[in-house]
Design an enzyme around this catalytic site. Structure first.
Site, PDB file in Angstrom:
ATOM      1  N   LYS A 187       0.858  -1.191   0.000  1.00  0.00           N
ATOM      2  CA  LYS A 187       0.000   0.000   0.000  1.00  0.00           C
ATOM      3  C   LYS A 187       0.891   1.237   0.000  1.00  0.00           C
ATOM      4  O   LYS A 187       1.481   1.614   1.010  1.00  0.00           O
ATOM      5  CB  LYS A 187      -0.933   0.050   1.213  1.00  0.00           C
ATOM      6  N   GLU A 263      10.287   1.376  10.384  1.00  0.00           N
ATOM      7  CA  GLU A 263      11.270   2.431  10.140  1.00  0.00           C
ATOM      8  C   GLU A 263      10.518   3.751  10.281  1.00  0.00           C
ATOM      9  O   GLU A 263       9.684   4.085   9.421  1.00  0.00           O
ATOM     10  CB  GLU A 263      11.895   2.270   8.751  1.00  0.00           C
ATOM     11  N   CYS A 297      13.726  11.033   6.244  1.00  0.00           N
ATOM     12  CA  CYS A 297      13.717  10.710   7.670  1.00  0.00           C
ATOM     13  C   CYS A 297      15.086  10.939   8.307  1.00  0.00           C
ATOM     14  O   CYS A 297      15.201  11.139   9.507  1.00  0.00           O
ATOM     15  CB  CYS A 297      13.286   9.271   7.870  1.00  0.00           C
ATOM     16  N   GLU A 399       9.657  16.182  15.428  1.00  0.00           N
ATOM     17  CA  GLU A 399      10.005  16.061  14.007  1.00  0.00           C
ATOM     18  C   GLU A 399       9.125  17.008  13.191  1.00  0.00           C
ATOM     19  O   GLU A 399       7.904  17.013  13.329  1.00  0.00           O
ATOM     20  CB  GLU A 399       9.788  14.623  13.528  1.00  0.00           C
TER      21      GLU A 399
END
Ligand code: NAD
Ligand code: 6OD
Length: 495
Positions: A187, A263, A297, A399
């Site tokens: 997906k 992750e 990331c 973040e």
């Protein structure tokens, strides 16, 4: 640039699910936007529960068909064919990725698409030579046996990936999953459905049997993402994305105890010591903050500089940020494209405002650029640097995932280490020093999964990749991937 989409039905107008070798339409569509100018580039067909059920059942059936009978050598050859087929459609993949993400064409051409092919080649080569444990066993009561482990597929693997490096991150998981003999339901992000779908055509060309690779489109909660993670016939879930989403997925897989590989997000630090190669460090840190408009990331959002060079370094980083060309992704001179969506730009802008409210000093950027043409409808934002925020500021803790960093000074190696580790995340760090001993010493004290010294995002696909804390669970890369995507069956033979 988009012409090569026209060969397939899923193309510019309609991106369909791919189930058991067929492109399949769902009951509802959603729009796929080009972040560079806000235009709609496709209607994407959302997979409902029924289509996800069909995809999982096709994947399960394919496990026991011709795919399941292929030897390791044959699977490795198939992965090489996929890599070759990606390369032969290189321009299509590049244009699809650029249109979906708004990333500069140079980046898609130099990073995303080459890495997709490299992912398949790396795991094709690895699976052929991967060794397994064996022991000659002598028990205390005199029995003699040979123990050896056999690698078997997990079964049907659900792969859920984000929008920042769509093809790279999908194939990073897909290649080892296929190498180990699994079948897959993928997906992609609702923001970037194109390259996962284009890959379906490549699978056919590479002779991968129907049902081995399936794609379902949609969102997370109460949509294709959740239908996949909660599906009782999915044997494992591998996910890249936000830490909060990882937590939600962990809950949904808990009742069926599926193995997961996560992750997740990062709030990465760059540590710049006074003994660094100054120009190399400025360029390297700038790349680590601004690449892909800060939407990697691994990007550094916290830059700590030894006080002796702080003023000079901050000034050089500011000049570098201001020299970057923000603009149309298809221009070769563009350094930074837009952010992925209007919503994400709102989020990043809210952090720019928050940095001011929290008492930060603006060093560079801080707003949105104005072009006076169609680009004003895109989701562009200025590369931005703040200073003088307290360590407790939300902008230093959370973040942001945009082209922004906070820059601060440190006075000692101990302080630099403690600042870098002062986070709930733990994905990556970079250290800039010409003192080799210091490089080793500091690197080993970083509480992260990946530390770079005098470089950033320099990858060897055999190395462990992942994070600690909020940045993830488990490691992928090389043998770590093979070990996640397979079950070991130990065989004990009495001699
Ligand atoms: P996201 O978590 O919002 O979405 C990622 C994927 O998960 C999408 O396909 C989404 O549809 C799906 N999803 C969302 N909710 C779900 C649910 N409840 N169940 C199942 N699926 C669900 O992340 P994003 O905004 O697409 O990507 C940016 C984030 O990804 C950042 O936090 C970034 O740090 C992280 N990221 C991490 C790595 C890494 O290797 N550690 C790599 C790239 C991106
Ligand atoms: O390089 C890789 O293998 C990888 N997984 C990179 C992740 C980047 C995050 O945005």
């Amino acid at each position: 640039m988009l012409d090569c989409y026209d060969s397939a039905e899923f193309a510019v107008r309609s991106i369909l699910n791919y189930i058991d070798g067929n492109f399949v339409r769902g009951k509802r569509d959603f729009a796929d936007m080009n972040p560079a100018d806000g235009s709609v580039i496709a209607q994407v067909s959302e997979a409902d529960q029924n289509l996800v059920d069909q995809a999982v059942s096709a994947a399960r059936k394919a496990l026991w068909g011709e795919w399941g009978r292929r030897t390791v050598r044959e699977r490795a050859a198939s992965l090489h064919h996929i890599a070759h087929a990606i390369e032969s459609r290189f321009d299509c993949f590049v244009s699809a990725e650029v249109a979906d993400t708004g990333k500069p064409i140079t980046l898609a051409s130099q990073l995303d698409v080459p890495r997709a092919a490299a992912n398949f080649r790396a795991f094709a080569d690895l699976i052929k030579t991967a060794s397994l444990e064996s022991f000659r066993t002598e028990t205390p009561d005199g029995k003699d046996a040979l123990n050896y482990a056999v690698r078997k597929p997990l079964g049907v693997v659900g792969i859920i990936v984000p929008w920042n490096l769509p093809l790279l991150l999908l194939t990073w998981k897909l290649a080892p999953a296929l190498a180990c003999g699994n079948t897959v339901v993928a997906k992609p992000s609702e923001e970037t459905p194109a390259t996962a779908t284009l890959l379906a055509e490549v699978m056919k060309e590479a002779g991968i049997p129907d049902g081995v690779y399936n794609v379902v489109h949609g969102f997370g909660p109460n949509s294709a993402g959740e239908f996949l993670t909660t599906h009782p016939d999915v044997n494992a879930v591998t996910f890249t994305g936000e830490s909060q989403t990882g937590a939600a997925i962990m809950k949904s897989v808990a009742p069926s105890l599926k193995p997961v590989s996560f992750e997740l997000g990062g709030k990465n630090a760059a540590l710049v010591f006074a003994d660094c190669d100054f120009d190399e460090a400025v360029n390297g840190v700038a790349e680590s903050v601004f690449l892909n408009t800060g939407q990697v990331c691994l990007c550094a959002e916290r830059v700590y500089v030894e006080r002796a060079i702080y003023d000079r370094f901050a000034e050089a980083l500011k000049r570098k940020a201001e020299s970057l060309t923000v603009g149309w992704p298809l221009e070769k001179s563009t350094d930074l494209g837009p952010l992925i969506s209007s919503g994400h730009r709102q989020k990043v802008l809210s952090y720019y405002q928050l940095a001011r409210d929290e008492g930060g000093t603006l060093v560079a950027g801080g707003g949105i650029p104005h072009f006076g043409n169609a680009l004003d409808s895109g989701y562009y934002i200025q590369p931005t640097i703040y200073a003088n925020l307290p360590e407790t500021a939300r902008c230093v803790k959370e973040e942001i995932f945009g082209p922004i960093c906070h820059i601060a000074a440190f006075d000692s190696e101990e302080e630099a280490i403690s600042l870098a580790n002062n986070t709930k995340y733990g994905l990556a760090a970079s250290i800039w020093t010409t003192n080799l001993k210091r490089g080793h010493r500091v690197a080993q004290q970083m509480n992260v999964g990946i530390t770079w010294v005098n470089c950033w995002f320099l990858r060897d696909l055999r190395t462990p990749f992942g994070g600690v804390g909020l940045s993830g669970i488990g490691r992928e890369g090389g043998m770590h991937s093979l070990n996640f995507y397979s079950e070991l069956n130990n065989v004990c033979i009495r001699l």
